[in-house]
Scaffold this motif. Structure first.
Motif, PDB file in Angstrom:
ATOM      1  N   UNK A  53       0.798  -1.227   0.000  1.00 49.21           N
ATOM      2  CA  UNK A  53       0.000   0.000   0.000  1.00 49.21           C
ATOM      3  C   UNK A  53       0.827   1.271   0.000  1.00 49.21           C
ATOM      4  N   UNK A  54       2.082   1.211   0.477  1.00 51.40           N
ATOM      5  CA  UNK A  54       2.942   2.399   0.435  1.00 51.40           C
ATOM      6  C   UNK A  54       4.212   2.143  -0.380  1.00 51.40           C
TER       7      UNK A  54
ATOM      8  N   UNK B 209       7.612  -0.513  -8.171  1.00 53.62           N
ATOM      9  CA  UNK B 209       7.182   0.573  -9.036  1.00 53.62           C
ATOM     10  C   UNK B 209       5.700   0.840  -9.060  1.00 53.62           C
ATOM     11  N   UNK B 210       4.932   0.170  -8.218  1.00 52.76           N
ATOM     12  CA  UNK B 210       3.495   0.431  -8.131  1.00 52.76           C
ATOM     13  C   UNK B 210       3.039   0.209  -6.698  1.00 52.76           C
ATOM     14  N   UNK B 211       1.718   0.301  -6.487  1.00 57.28           N
ATOM     15  CA  UNK B 211       1.158   0.125  -5.146  1.00 57.28           C
ATOM     16  C   UNK B 211       0.170  -1.037  -5.103  1.00 57.28           C
TER      17      UNK B 211
ATOM     18  N   UNK C 134      10.496  -9.823  -8.903  1.00 56.39           N
ATOM     19  CA  UNK C 134      11.835  -9.270  -8.809  1.00 56.39           C
ATOM     20  C   UNK C 134      11.766  -7.744  -8.850  1.00 56.39           C
ATOM     21  N   UNK C 135      12.603  -7.108  -8.048  1.00 56.92           N
ATOM     22  CA  UNK C 135      12.679  -5.648  -8.031  1.00 56.92           C
ATOM     23  C   UNK C 135      13.608  -5.217  -9.159  1.00 56.92           C
TER      24      UNK C 135
ATOM     25  N   UNK D 154       7.752   5.766  -1.236  1.00 59.38           N
ATOM     26  CA  UNK D 154       8.510   5.546  -2.463  1.00 59.38           C
ATOM     27  C   UNK D 154       8.270   4.114  -2.910  1.00 59.38           C
ATOM     28  N   UNK D 155       7.850   3.924  -4.171  1.00 63.10           N
ATOM     29  CA  UNK D 155       7.567   2.568  -4.633  1.00 63.10           C
ATOM     30  C   UNK D 155       8.695   1.950  -5.444  1.00 63.10           C
ATOM     31  N   UNK D 156       9.837   2.650  -5.514  1.00 65.44           N
ATOM     32  CA  UNK D 156      11.038   2.108  -6.133  1.00 65.44           C
ATOM     33  C   UNK D 156      12.240   2.406  -5.252  1.00 65.44           C
ATOM     34  N   UNK D 157      13.267   1.547  -5.293  1.00 69.88           N
ATOM     35  CA  UNK D 157      14.462   1.798  -4.493  1.00 69.88           C
ATOM     36  C   UNK D 157      15.121   3.124  -4.839  1.00 69.88           C
TER      37      UNK D 157
END
Length: 390
Positions: free
Chosen positions: A171-172, A178-180, A188-189, A235-238
């Protein structure tokens, strides 16, 4: 021997009842089991992993997080059956365990991942709750996982080649994909492709990842726990963190807190996050910052004619040996003289370890440090020394 003390809600101490105790009591079911590590969740319930690869569980079991096929509370540690494939005899040998708020995960020696407990927003398997260990069958099936960690309602896995996979609540953006959108199976990230990750830790709704070069990446909820100076709350990405800690050697977070910890250059310990609604930026902890500080010390230790400036309170907290000696013999002694036992360099490194948990010595000196650890009965330091020597 294994002992439990303190609050005993849901029998989480494992002593056979739900009575709280201020005095250590034996956890009889685990004595002699050669325990390797523990994990716990908010239930409260606890997992214990033995060096033989067995997993024991006890405590609250509302969502099947004990993995024993029931939802019954258990007050005595009970073996969790992580079976081989159907028709194959024996059980899996487990090498690591972790817990979220209401789910548990286990890593086998072959790099397989098993989960059980509540399914939160797509977490674990395709049923609401899963009260027995079930293997995660997905794109991880062809990978060897070497490290597992859990946030409150999500899970992270690191493979042997440094790839990071995530699944569960998102959710966060705590999954970093890259999404919620919540994920039932590991993804995989992508942002971390071509970056070798050696360790990942999770807070309640965020993640920290450490690279083989000592860089720090973060993502998820941000109430200062990401060490990013920004008003953006998730933040949805590293994101690569810019900081003043130097090369980071280790990171720590807990699945039910908003606090992050890292060890930077020279063994300094940094803490940041949201503590009692007070936001903290990465700051050096007092223990690492005041070691051998003349201006704040209240005690001198003399070795080979040279002084090391320390603090009685810290030595009492960190070492049972020092606590006992101050009570019985050294209450008014200053300086304390260490005669003809250990070199100044090694003894100074020993005291620094008590402040920072970091060994800063050339390998050829570690044998002498091991002798110090044995004399002062510092089991953790002893293990570190043996690992370095071997």
């Amino acid at each position: 021997m294994v002992y439990g003390l303190g609050n005993n809600t849901a029998g989480c101490l494992g002593i056979g009842n739900t009575n709280c105790t201020l005095f250590p009591k034996k956890v009889e079911a685990l004595c002699g089991k050669d325990i390797k590590t523990f994990a716990y969740n908010n239930g409260p319930n606890v997992l214990a992993l033995t060096k033989e690869g067995e997993v024991y569980s006890w405590g609250r079991n509302k969502y099947g997080e004990l993995g024993n096929g029931t939802h019954d509370q258990i007050v005595t540690p009970t073996l969790v059956n992580i079976s081989n494939l159907e028709g194959s005899p024996g059980t899996k040998r487990v090498v690591d365990i972790a817990c979220g708020s209401s789910h548990s995960v286990a890593l086998t020696e072959n790099g397989e991942v098993y989960t059980w407990g509540i399914k939160v927003y797509g977490q674990n398997t395709n049923i609401l709750t899963n009260d027995t260990p079930t293997q995660v069958i997905s794109n991880l099936a062809t990978k060897k996982v070497v490290y597992l960690t859990c946030g409150a309602t999500f899970t992270m896995a690191v493979t042997e080649n440094g790839e990071v996979y995530s699944w569960g609540n998102n959710d966060v953006g705590q999954l970093g994909i890259g999404n919620y959108e919540n994920q039932t199976l590991p993804n995989q990230i992508d942002t971390l492709r071509d970056i070798v990750i050696v360790k990942v830790v999770c807070g309640i709704d965020y993640t920290l990842a450490l690279t083989n070069e000592g860089d720090l990446y973060v993502w998820g909820g941000n109430y200062n726990q990401l060490a990013i100076c920004s008003k953006q709350i998730c933040y949805n990405k590293p994101v690569l963190v810019e900081h003043q800690m130097g090369r980071v050697s280790d990171i720590v977070a807990v699945h039910n807190k908003f606090i992050s910890i890292a060890i930077g250059e020279d063994g300094r310990v940094y803490v940041w996050g949201n503590c009692s609604k007070k936001k903290m930026n990465p700051s050096v902890t007092p223990f690492s910052n005041v070691y051998n500080a003349l201006s704040t010390s209240d005690l001198k230790i003399q070795v080979e004619g040279r002084y090391i400036h320390v603090h009685k309170a810290i030595l009492k907290i960190r070492s049972l040996y020092f606590k006992t000696m101050f009570q019985l013999y050294w209450a008014k002694t200053n300086p304390i003289v260490i005669k003809n036992q250990f070199s100044y360099v090694v003894y100074k490194a020993f005291l620094k370890y008590l402040y920072t948990d970091v060994i800063n010595l050339p390998c050829k000196k570690v044998v002498e440090l091991l002798a110090v650890a044995k004399k002062y009965r510092e089991s953790s330091l002893k293990k570190h020394c043996i690992q370095m020597i071997n």
